[in-house]
Design a protein around this motif. Structure first.
Motif, mmCIF file in Angstrom:
data_model
loop_
_atom_site.group_PDB
_atom_site.id
_atom_site.type_symbol
_atom_site.label_atom_id
_atom_site.label_comp_id
_atom_site.label_asym_id
_atom_site.label_seq_id
_atom_site.Cartn_x
_atom_site.Cartn_y
_atom_site.Cartn_z
ATOM 1 N N GLN A 125 -3.313 -8.145 14.910
ATOM 2 C CA GLN A 125 -2.441 -6.985 15.059
ATOM 3 C C GLN A 125 -1.404 -7.025 13.939
ATOM 4 O O GLN A 125 -0.467 -7.803 13.992
ATOM 5 C CB GLN A 125 -1.759 -7.012 16.426
ATOM 6 C CG GLN A 125 -2.735 -6.975 17.572
ATOM 7 C CD GLN A 125 -3.570 -5.705 17.584
ATOM 8 O OE1 GLN A 125 -3.040 -4.614 17.505
ATOM 9 N NE2 GLN A 125 -4.879 -5.854 17.651
ATOM 10 N N ASN A 126 -1.598 -6.200 12.921
ATOM 11 C CA ASN A 126 -0.662 -6.105 11.812
ATOM 12 C C ASN A 126 -0.791 -4.720 11.196
ATOM 13 O O ASN A 126 -1.656 -3.938 11.574
ATOM 14 C CB ASN A 126 -0.888 -7.221 10.793
ATOM 15 C CG ASN A 126 -2.300 -7.247 10.259
ATOM 16 O OD1 ASN A 126 -2.853 -6.235 9.870
ATOM 17 N ND2 ASN A 126 -2.907 -8.424 10.229
ATOM 18 N N ASP A 127 0.077 -4.417 10.237
ATOM 19 C CA ASP A 127 0.075 -3.098 9.602
ATOM 20 C C ASP A 127 -0.822 -3.029 8.379
ATOM 21 O O ASP A 127 -1.091 -1.947 7.867
ATOM 22 C CB ASP A 127 1.502 -2.713 9.186
ATOM 23 C CG ASP A 127 2.407 -2.508 10.386
ATOM 24 O OD1 ASP A 127 1.899 -2.127 11.455
ATOM 25 O OD2 ASP A 127 3.620 -2.729 10.245
ATOM 26 N N ARG A 166 -6.155 -11.180 5.458
ATOM 27 C CA ARG A 166 -5.354 -10.682 6.568
ATOM 28 C C ARG A 166 -4.104 -9.977 6.053
ATOM 29 O O ARG A 166 -3.459 -10.418 5.105
ATOM 30 C CB ARG A 166 -4.918 -11.830 7.499
ATOM 31 C CG ARG A 166 -6.089 -12.493 8.206
ATOM 32 C CD ARG A 166 -6.697 -11.544 9.221
ATOM 33 N NE ARG A 166 -7.807 -12.111 9.937
ATOM 34 C CZ ARG A 166 -9.075 -11.766 9.740
ATOM 35 N NH1 ARG A 166 -9.375 -10.859 8.833
ATOM 36 N NH2 ARG A 166 -10.031 -12.313 10.439
ATOM 37 N N ASN A 167 -3.769 -8.878 6.701
ATOM 38 C CA ASN A 167 -2.539 -8.112 6.463
ATOM 39 C C ASN A 167 -2.338 -7.760 4.986
ATOM 40 O O ASN A 167 -1.251 -7.902 4.444
ATOM 41 C CB ASN A 167 -1.322 -8.857 7.019
ATOM 42 C CG ASN A 167 -0.147 -7.932 7.223
ATOM 43 O OD1 ASN A 167 -0.307 -6.735 7.437
ATOM 44 N ND2 ASN A 167 1.054 -8.477 7.161
ATOM 45 N N THR A 186 3.624 -4.209 -5.444
ATOM 46 C CA THR A 186 3.349 -5.613 -5.159
ATOM 47 C C THR A 186 2.253 -5.702 -4.109
ATOM 48 O O THR A 186 2.301 -5.007 -3.097
ATOM 49 C CB THR A 186 4.619 -6.324 -4.662
ATOM 50 O OG1 THR A 186 5.658 -6.124 -5.629
ATOM 51 C CG2 THR A 186 4.387 -7.809 -4.491
ATOM 52 N N LEU A 187 1.253 -6.555 -4.355
ATOM 53 C CA LEU A 187 0.146 -6.755 -3.423
ATOM 54 C C LEU A 187 0.415 -7.992 -2.582
ATOM 55 O O LEU A 187 0.592 -9.092 -3.115
ATOM 56 C CB LEU A 187 -1.169 -6.931 -4.194
ATOM 57 C CG LEU A 187 -2.394 -7.306 -3.354
ATOM 58 C CD1 LEU A 187 -2.724 -6.200 -2.339
ATOM 59 C CD2 LEU A 187 -3.581 -7.573 -4.262
ATOM 60 N N TYR A 188 0.450 -7.783 -1.268
ATOM 61 C CA TYR A 188 0.614 -8.882 -0.323
ATOM 62 C C TYR A 188 -0.641 -9.004 0.515
ATOM 63 O O TYR A 188 -1.270 -8.008 0.871
ATOM 64 C CB TYR A 188 1.800 -8.631 0.613
ATOM 65 C CG TYR A 188 3.140 -8.666 -0.066
ATOM 66 C CD1 TYR A 188 3.793 -9.881 -0.275
ATOM 67 C CD2 TYR A 188 3.749 -7.502 -0.495
ATOM 68 C CE1 TYR A 188 5.028 -9.915 -0.907
ATOM 69 C CE2 TYR A 188 4.984 -7.523 -1.117
ATOM 70 C CZ TYR A 188 5.616 -8.730 -1.320
ATOM 71 O OH TYR A 188 6.837 -8.776 -1.941
ATOM 72 N N ALA A 189 -1.015 -10.218 0.845
ATOM 73 C CA ALA A 189 -2.104 -10.513 1.774
ATOM 74 C C ALA A 189 -2.081 -12.010 2.034
ATOM 75 O O ALA A 189 -1.548 -12.786 1.237
ATOM 76 C CB ALA A 189 -3.460 -10.114 1.197
ATOM 77 N N VAL A 240 -6.677 -0.959 1.290
ATOM 78 C CA VAL A 240 -5.322 -1.507 1.350
ATOM 79 C C VAL A 240 -4.305 -0.371 1.486
ATOM 80 O O VAL A 240 -4.222 0.495 0.616
ATOM 81 C CB VAL A 240 -5.030 -2.341 0.083
ATOM 82 C CG1 VAL A 240 -3.628 -2.917 0.120
ATOM 83 C CG2 VAL A 240 -6.069 -3.461 -0.065
ATOM 84 N N PRO A 241 -3.515 -0.375 2.579
ATOM 85 C CA PRO A 241 -2.493 0.666 2.735
ATOM 86 C C PRO A 241 -1.292 0.415 1.830
ATOM 87 O O PRO A 241 -1.021 -0.723 1.438
ATOM 88 C CB PRO A 241 -2.089 0.553 4.200
ATOM 89 C CG PRO A 241 -2.370 -0.857 4.564
ATOM 90 C CD PRO A 241 -3.556 -1.272 3.725
#
Length: 176
Positions: free
Chosen positions: A31-33, A46-47, A68-71, A144-145
């Motif tokens: 459960q993440n955005d 993930r995420n 910025t790309l986060y994961a 990717v949102p």
């Protein structure tokens, strides 16, 4: 009497369609955005999300200068793998990986503690299809949102700790 109460409870759950309370009967989805993907049951993304620059909103018409790309990337295998590159599907932008994204050791998540995987330029829209390519596990497509950053001023520098390789001290780096 006890059996009648148990049967009544089971019938009530079945009637409401809640036969799966508290149990995961299939694929576990966090459960993440952000976006999530699995590759061969070994590598997990993930995420994943892009963070727009402060004051910049996702635009369907004009490409963003830099996001910025986060994961978080997790290797459940028994040997290290490597994130070789990430590409924007359709060639509508470029991805520059950070040094932290290179080696994905088993059971040592990469990208945890809000450590960026890289920066992305030239993309538009509220979601961006990207291909994450790993040396051994192969490639996986992730939609990717883009999250808008509504803060008026960037947060001050913070210190993060990167998991250390066996026999090495932790590495500290400023957040961006």
């Amino acid at each position: 009497m006890k059996r009648a109460v148990s049967c009544a409870a089971i019938l009530a759950l079945a009637a409401t369609g809640c036969t799966n309370i508290g149990f995961d009967t299939g694929q576990h989805l966090p459960q993440n955005d952000g976006a999530n993907a699995d590759l061969k049951g070994v590598v997990h993304v993930r995420n994943a999300y892009l963070q727009a620059a402060p004051g910049q909103a996702a635009s369907p018409t004009s490409p963003a200068s830099e996001q910025t790309l986060y994961a978080v990337v997790i290797n459940d295998g028994d040997k290290p793998d490597q994130l070789q590159h990430i590409t924007v599907e359709g060639g509508g932008g470029t991805v520059q990986l950070s040094g932290a994204a290179a080696d994905i050791r088993p059971d040592q998540p990469v990208g945890a503690n809000q450590q960026p995987l890289g920066t992305v330029t030239g993309v538009r829209g509220t979601s961006v299809p990207m291909i994450f390519t790993f040396r051994d596990a192969g490639a996986v497509r992730v939609i990717v949102p883009v999250k808008s950053n509504t803060s008026q001023s960037p947060a001050g520098p913070t210190t993060m700790t990167t998991p250390a390789a066996p026999g090495h001290a932790p590495r500290h780096s400023p957040a961006h």
